[in-house]
Design a protein around this motif. Structure first.
Motif, short mmCIF file in Angstrom:
data_model
loop_
_atom_site.label_atom_id
_atom_site.label_comp_id
_atom_site.label_asym_id
_atom_site.label_seq_id
_atom_site.Cartn_x
_atom_site.Cartn_y
_atom_site.Cartn_z
N ASP A 110 0.82 -1.21 0.00
CA ASP A 110 0.00 0.00 0.00
C ASP A 110 0.86 1.27 0.00
O ASP A 110 0.39 2.34 0.39
CB ASP A 110 -0.92 0.00 1.23
CG ASP A 110 -1.88 -1.17 1.23
OD1 ASP A 110 -2.43 -1.47 0.14
OD2 ASP A 110 -2.07 -1.78 2.29
N ALA A 111 2.10 1.12 -0.41
CA ALA A 111 3.01 2.27 -0.41
C ALA A 111 3.83 2.27 -1.69
O ALA A 111 4.92 1.71 -1.75
CB ALA A 111 3.93 2.21 0.82
N ALA A 112 3.28 2.87 -2.73
CA ALA A 112 3.90 2.85 -4.05
C ALA A 112 5.29 3.49 -4.05
O ALA A 112 6.21 2.99 -4.70
CB ALA A 112 3.01 3.55 -5.07
N TYR A 113 5.45 4.58 -3.30
CA TYR A 113 6.75 5.27 -3.27
C TYR A 113 7.82 4.37 -2.66
O TYR A 113 8.92 4.25 -3.20
CB TYR A 113 6.64 6.57 -2.48
CG TYR A 113 7.94 7.34 -2.41
CD1 TYR A 113 8.35 8.16 -3.46
CD2 TYR A 113 8.76 7.23 -1.28
CE1 TYR A 113 9.55 8.85 -3.40
CE2 TYR A 113 9.97 7.92 -1.21
CZ TYR A 113 10.36 8.72 -2.28
OH TYR A 113 11.55 9.40 -2.21
N GLU A 114 7.48 3.73 -1.52
CA GLU A 114 8.44 2.84 -0.87
C GLU A 114 8.75 1.64 -1.75
O GLU A 114 9.89 1.16 -1.79
CB GLU A 114 7.89 2.38 0.48
CG GLU A 114 7.91 3.44 1.57
CD GLU A 114 6.73 4.40 1.47
OE1 GLU A 114 5.94 4.28 0.51
OE2 GLU A 114 6.61 5.26 2.36
N ARG A 115 7.74 1.15 -2.46
CA ARG A 115 7.95 0.00 -3.35
C ARG A 115 8.89 0.36 -4.49
O ARG A 115 9.79 -0.40 -4.84
CB ARG A 115 6.61 -0.49 -3.89
CG ARG A 115 6.72 -1.73 -4.76
CD ARG A 115 5.37 -2.37 -4.99
NE ARG A 115 4.44 -1.51 -5.72
CZ ARG A 115 3.39 -0.90 -5.17
NH1 ARG A 115 3.12 -1.03 -3.90
NH2 ARG A 115 2.58 -0.14 -5.92
N LYS A 116 8.71 1.55 -5.05
CA LYS A 116 9.60 2.00 -6.12
C LYS A 116 11.02 2.16 -5.60
O LYS A 116 12.00 1.77 -6.28
CB LYS A 116 9.10 3.34 -6.67
CG LYS A 116 9.96 3.89 -7.79
CD LYS A 116 9.42 5.23 -8.31
CE LYS A 116 10.33 5.78 -9.40
NZ LYS A 116 9.84 7.11 -9.89
N ALA A 117 11.16 2.69 -4.39
CA ALA A 117 12.49 2.87 -3.80
C ALA A 117 13.16 1.53 -3.55
O ALA A 117 14.37 1.37 -3.77
CB ALA A 117 12.38 3.65 -2.49
N LEU A 118 12.37 0.54 -3.11
CA LEU A 118 12.91 -0.80 -2.87
C LEU A 118 13.39 -1.43 -4.17
O LEU A 118 14.48 -2.02 -4.23
CB LEU A 118 11.85 -1.69 -2.22
CG LEU A 118 12.25 -3.14 -1.94
CD1 LEU A 118 13.46 -3.20 -1.00
CD2 LEU A 118 11.08 -3.92 -1.36
N LEU A 119 12.59 -1.31 -5.23
CA LEU A 119 12.99 -1.85 -6.53
C LEU A 119 14.28 -1.20 -7.02
O LEU A 119 15.19 -1.88 -7.52
CB LEU A 119 11.88 -1.63 -7.55
CG LEU A 119 10.75 -2.66 -7.58
CD1 LEU A 119 9.62 -2.18 -8.48
CD2 LEU A 119 11.26 -4.02 -8.04
N GLU A 120 14.37 0.11 -6.87
CA GLU A 120 15.57 0.82 -7.32
C GLU A 120 16.78 0.40 -6.49
O GLU A 120 17.87 0.24 -7.03
CB GLU A 120 15.34 2.33 -7.22
CG GLU A 120 14.34 2.86 -8.23
CD GLU A 120 14.11 4.35 -8.10
OE1 GLU A 120 14.60 4.94 -7.10
OE2 GLU A 120 13.45 4.93 -8.98
N GLU A 121 16.56 0.22 -5.19
CA GLU A 121 17.66 -0.20 -4.31
C GLU A 121 18.19 -1.57 -4.71
O GLU A 121 19.41 -1.80 -4.74
CB GLU A 121 17.18 -0.23 -2.86
CG GLU A 121 18.22 -0.76 -1.88
CD GLU A 121 17.64 -1.04 -0.51
OE1 GLU A 121 18.31 -1.72 0.28
OE2 GLU A 121 16.50 -0.59 -0.25
#
Length: 204
Positions: free
Chosen positions: A150-161
């Protein structure tokens, strides 16, 4: 004019010179080294400082990979006949050239055949070459993605990491049930890592 303890303290206080200062002090306090050339003494202290710097980088890489304290190492992997991998292959993998070229690896075998040890050893080898690495069991990686449902921004950051490391190891692949959401994100991650090295470890 002889160097004093205060001089060594000043040298050691300089950024990145602590080991250099300690080595010079050790040499100066050793009478058996009195006849060594100035150049040899400086070179030894410099090598000690560089070695300490490299070791610090390696420890940082291992910590980032979540493998600090792991006993896995390719030189400890026994490539005995029937294990499906030769010592020559292990030696070539240890050079980490496959990571330089962005090659992927799939390790398949039954329980107890040393898959996880080998996979961790590959990541440790990468860290020893001062490359970035991350190690996950699929269930733990799935939990990371589920936490961002439920947190698109955190998910994007995790993918980038997770796209950044030179090598990513995913162990126990499909060994346990994970959510369809997490599995989709894992496969999305694999696509994003097209030009980086990924190691998949599975019984299947």
């Amino acid at each position: 004019m002889a160097l004093t303890d205060e001089d060594f303290d000043k040298l050691g206080s300089l950024r990145g010179m602590r080991v250099f200062a300690a080595t010079i002090q050790e040499i100066v306090n050793d009478p058996s080294r009195d006849n060594d050339s100035f150049e040899d003494k400086i070179k030894e202290a410099l090598e000690a400082q560089l070695t300490a710097r490299d070791n610090k980088v390696i420890q940082t890489r291992l910590r980032e990979a979540k493998l600090l304290g792991s006993t896995a190492a390719l030189e400890r992997f026994d490539a005995y006949p029937g294990r499906g991998v030769t010592q020559d292959r292990i030696d070539r993998l240890a050079t980490c050239e496959w990571i330089d070229y962005g090659k992927d690896l799939i390790i398949v075998g039954a329980t107890g055949t040393g898959k996880s040890f080998l996979a961790q050893g590959l990541a440790v080898a990468a860290c020893r070459h001062k490359l970035t690495a991350r190690y996950f069991r699929l269930a733990d990686l799935a939990d990371e993605f589920d936490a961002t449902a439920d947190a698109a921004y955190e998910r994007k950051a995790l993918l980038e990491e997770l796209t950044k490391p030179a090598v990513l190891v995913i162990d126990d692949f499909l060994a346990t049930d994970v959510s369809a959401f997490a599995l989709a994100k894992v496969f999305n991650l694999l696509v994003k890592r097209e030009h980086s090295s990924t190691v998949i470890v599975s019984q299947h």
